[in-house]
Design an enzyme around this catalytic site. Sequence first.
Site, PDB file in Angstrom:
ATOM      1  N   HIS A   7       0.869  -1.192   0.000  1.00  0.00           N
ATOM      2  CA  HIS A   7       0.000   0.000   0.000  1.00  0.00           C
ATOM      3  C   HIS A   7       0.900   1.235   0.000  1.00  0.00           C
ATOM      4  O   HIS A   7       1.660   1.451   0.938  1.00  0.00           O
ATOM      5  CB  HIS A   7      -0.913   0.010   1.226  1.00  0.00           C
ATOM      6  CG  HIS A   7      -1.875  -1.140   1.254  1.00  0.00           C
ATOM      7  ND1 HIS A   7      -3.085  -1.121   0.599  1.00  0.00           N
ATOM      8  CD2 HIS A   7      -1.797  -2.363   1.836  1.00  0.00           C
ATOM      9  CE1 HIS A   7      -3.719  -2.271   0.780  1.00  0.00           C
ATOM     10  NE2 HIS A   7      -2.957  -3.051   1.534  1.00  0.00           N
TER      11      HIS A   7
ATOM     12  N   ARG B 237      -0.414   4.424  -0.701  1.00  0.00           N
ATOM     13  CA  ARG B 237      -1.268   5.508  -0.179  1.00  0.00           C
ATOM     14  C   ARG B 237      -1.424   6.724  -1.071  1.00  0.00           C
ATOM     15  O   ARG B 237      -2.159   7.634  -0.727  1.00  0.00           O
ATOM     16  CB  ARG B 237      -0.775   5.967   1.202  1.00  0.00           C
ATOM     17  CG  ARG B 237      -0.723   4.873   2.261  1.00  0.00           C
ATOM     18  CD  ARG B 237      -2.097   4.334   2.586  1.00  0.00           C
ATOM     19  NE  ARG B 237      -2.066   3.398   3.708  1.00  0.00           N
ATOM     20  CZ  ARG B 237      -2.772   2.259   3.738  1.00  0.00           C
ATOM     21  NH1 ARG B 237      -3.544   1.925   2.723  1.00  0.00           N
ATOM     22  NH2 ARG B 237      -2.714   1.469   4.787  1.00  0.00           N
TER      23      ARG B 237
ATOM     24  N   ASN C  59      -6.509   0.585  -3.136  1.00  0.00           N
ATOM     25  CA  ASN C  59      -7.389   1.307  -2.194  1.00  0.00           C
ATOM     26  C   ASN C  59      -6.850   2.692  -1.834  1.00  0.00           C
ATOM     27  O   ASN C  59      -6.672   3.035  -0.667  1.00  0.00           O
ATOM     28  CB  ASN C  59      -7.640   0.471  -0.929  1.00  0.00           C
ATOM     29  CG  ASN C  59      -6.388   0.209  -0.118  1.00  0.00           C
ATOM     30  OD1 ASN C  59      -5.274   0.268  -0.647  1.00  0.00           O
ATOM     31  ND2 ASN C  59      -6.557  -0.074   1.158  1.00  0.00           N
TER      32      ASN C  59
ATOM     33  N   HIS D 224      -9.000 -10.535  -1.158  1.00  0.00           N
ATOM     34  CA  HIS D 224      -8.911 -10.335   0.288  1.00  0.00           C
ATOM     35  C   HIS D 224     -10.041 -11.193   0.862  1.00  0.00           C
ATOM     36  O   HIS D 224     -11.201 -10.799   0.822  1.00  0.00           O
ATOM     37  CB  HIS D 224      -9.085  -8.844   0.597  1.00  0.00           C
ATOM     38  CG  HIS D 224      -9.281  -8.522   2.039  1.00  0.00           C
ATOM     39  ND1 HIS D 224      -8.358  -7.808   2.764  1.00  0.00           N
ATOM     40  CD2 HIS D 224     -10.291  -8.796   2.900  1.00  0.00           C
ATOM     41  CE1 HIS D 224      -8.810  -7.659   4.012  1.00  0.00           C
ATOM     42  NE2 HIS D 224      -9.970  -8.245   4.115  1.00  0.00           N
TER      43      HIS D 224
ATOM     44  N   HIS E  62      -2.728 -12.492   1.760  1.00  0.00           N
ATOM     45  CA  HIS E  62      -2.468 -12.687   3.192  1.00  0.00           C
ATOM     46  C   HIS E  62      -3.217 -13.844   3.865  1.00  0.00           C
ATOM     47  O   HIS E  62      -4.042 -13.636   4.736  1.00  0.00           O
ATOM     48  CB  HIS E  62      -2.708 -11.400   3.982  1.00  0.00           C
ATOM     49  CG  HIS E  62      -3.903 -10.594   3.561  1.00  0.00           C
ATOM     50  ND1 HIS E  62      -5.160 -11.129   3.442  1.00  0.00           N
ATOM     51  CD2 HIS E  62      -4.024  -9.275   3.263  1.00  0.00           C
ATOM     52  CE1 HIS E  62      -5.993 -10.177   3.077  1.00  0.00           C
ATOM     53  NE2 HIS E  62      -5.342  -9.047   2.948  1.00  0.00           N
TER      54      HIS E  62
ATOM     55  N   ASN F 221      -5.417  -6.665   9.531  1.00  0.00           N
ATOM     56  CA  ASN F 221      -6.501  -7.414   8.918  1.00  0.00           C
ATOM     57  C   ASN F 221      -5.972  -8.209   7.725  1.00  0.00           C
ATOM     58  O   ASN F 221      -5.460  -7.610   6.790  1.00  0.00           O
ATOM     59  CB  ASN F 221      -7.601  -6.444   8.459  1.00  0.00           C
ATOM     60  CG  ASN F 221      -8.856  -7.191   8.064  1.00  0.00           C
ATOM     61  OD1 ASN F 221      -9.061  -8.331   8.466  1.00  0.00           O
ATOM     62  ND2 ASN F 221      -9.693  -6.549   7.265  1.00  0.00           N
TER      63      ASN F 221
ATOM     64  N   ASP G 114       2.141  -6.792   2.540  1.00  0.00           N
ATOM     65  CA  ASP G 114       0.956  -6.029   2.962  1.00  0.00           C
ATOM     66  C   ASP G 114       1.393  -4.772   3.724  1.00  0.00           C
ATOM     67  O   ASP G 114       0.770  -4.379   4.718  1.00  0.00           O
ATOM     68  CB  ASP G 114      -0.005  -6.883   3.801  1.00  0.00           C
ATOM     69  CG  ASP G 114      -1.387  -6.234   3.947  1.00  0.00           C
ATOM     70  OD1 ASP G 114      -1.635  -5.164   3.346  1.00  0.00           O
ATOM     71  OD2 ASP G 114      -2.213  -6.807   4.686  1.00  0.00           O
TER      72      ASP G 114
ATOM     73  N   GLY H  13      -3.266  -2.557  10.122  1.00  0.00           N
ATOM     74  CA  GLY H  13      -2.156  -2.563   9.165  1.00  0.00           C
ATOM     75  C   GLY H  13      -0.825  -2.257   9.800  1.00  0.00           C
ATOM     76  O   GLY H  13      -0.751  -1.600  10.837  1.00  0.00           O
TER      77      GLY H  13
HETATM   78 ZN   LIG Z   1      -6.167  -7.243   2.656  1.00  0.00          ZN
END
Ligand SMILES: [Zn+2]
Length: 419
Positions: free
Chosen positions: A52, A54, A84, A171, A224, A270, A297, A316
């Site tokens: 990620h 961001r 995301n 996910h 994950h 998560n 992740d 996270g």
């Molecule tokens: Zn995830």
Amino acid sequence: MAYLIKGVSILGAAPTDLFIKDGVIAAPFEGAEVVDAGGLVALPGLVDVHTHLREPGREDAETVETGSRAAALGGYTAVCAMANTSPVADTAGVVEQVWRLGREAGLVDVQPIGAVTVGLAGKQMAELGAMASSAANVRIFSDDGFCVADPKLMRRALEYVKAFDGVIAQHAEEPRLTEGAQMHEGEVSTRLGLTGWPAVAEEAIIARDVLLAEHVGSRLHVCHVSTAGSVEVLRQAKARGVRVTAEVTPHHLLLTDELAAGYDPVFKVNPPLRTRKDVEALRQALLDGVIDVVATDHAPHAVQDKECEWAHARPGMLGLETALPIVLSIYGPQWELIADRMSRAPARIAGLAGHGGDLTVGSPANLTLVDPSARRVVDPSELASRSRNTPYAGMTLPGRIVATFLRGEATVLDGKAVK
Ligand SMILES: [Zn+2]
């Protein structure tokens, strides 16, 4: 630049000299800049299928540039950036923006992942074809953070990406079974009085999705994986020849749900940290190849989103700068295993030609040099990430990444980012 990596051990073999010129591993030549690599091990540049970054939207937590720097310092030469962001990477325009930012930073190859559904809302399929045929050349699609829970949508997405050998990265979290969940459902959650996230919420979706992928004949990747039960579902699916691959994170290979007892939100993630039994099953599954890759992740969060009450903290953890040391701490110097699970297999899943190759003459010079004898205490203030949410603060870990090369250019030298 042209380099002579002197006295390096390729994947633990006897020391040799490695020449780099014009972006590739070269035959011996004169006049190269010498990098003394005595005692160092060369690995193909690491590849992360789950990062990620961001940007766009939460540049206070990470940017493509800061995340790329963290990746290079962790030994990576390519990362796949999750969708995301804000706006969500669900159009050709946004994935091209992320791809362009990655090129400008020039520290690792940033391969954008496209969203499966518009706005990650799980209602309407995003423009997968437009993202695939864009300059970003998207091959992995994921609503990560959310599950593609609707089975009909999941089926259609799997069918759609088959045309261009894309893959849906799921996910796996049945949302009805995890409403209000704060941690793994088990003895510890009962003791703490926190709402649990049951293992079956992950296992049920993986079981459904391997059947869908088998039915459609398409590629599925499971993000994950965190439970022993999921490993068994995957083992059976692979034995039947289903085209499924799976990843495990360094934190799920190391940490357990007991850590939630201190209510320190740095351990909130998560899927949640599971039990010792799950950790043991995941470790064995990575050895067996039932789980194909280690993925970080890497999930940077700004201080106000993480240093608050457990219930309100975002899930996270940071991962890019500590992944290889964590894997080394668990498996020791099993270089073949590490090269396969952290470079070759992820490059193959993501379709990243040029990464995950052998370090032989003519191959792209994407590699990292590791000092396996060095030990380092993780100090959050020394991390290149813009965020500080590492669960490993204060831990002493083996293995220092000394240098990383992207197409023959050093991105890291002497353990420091070059730019
Ligand atoms: Zn995830």
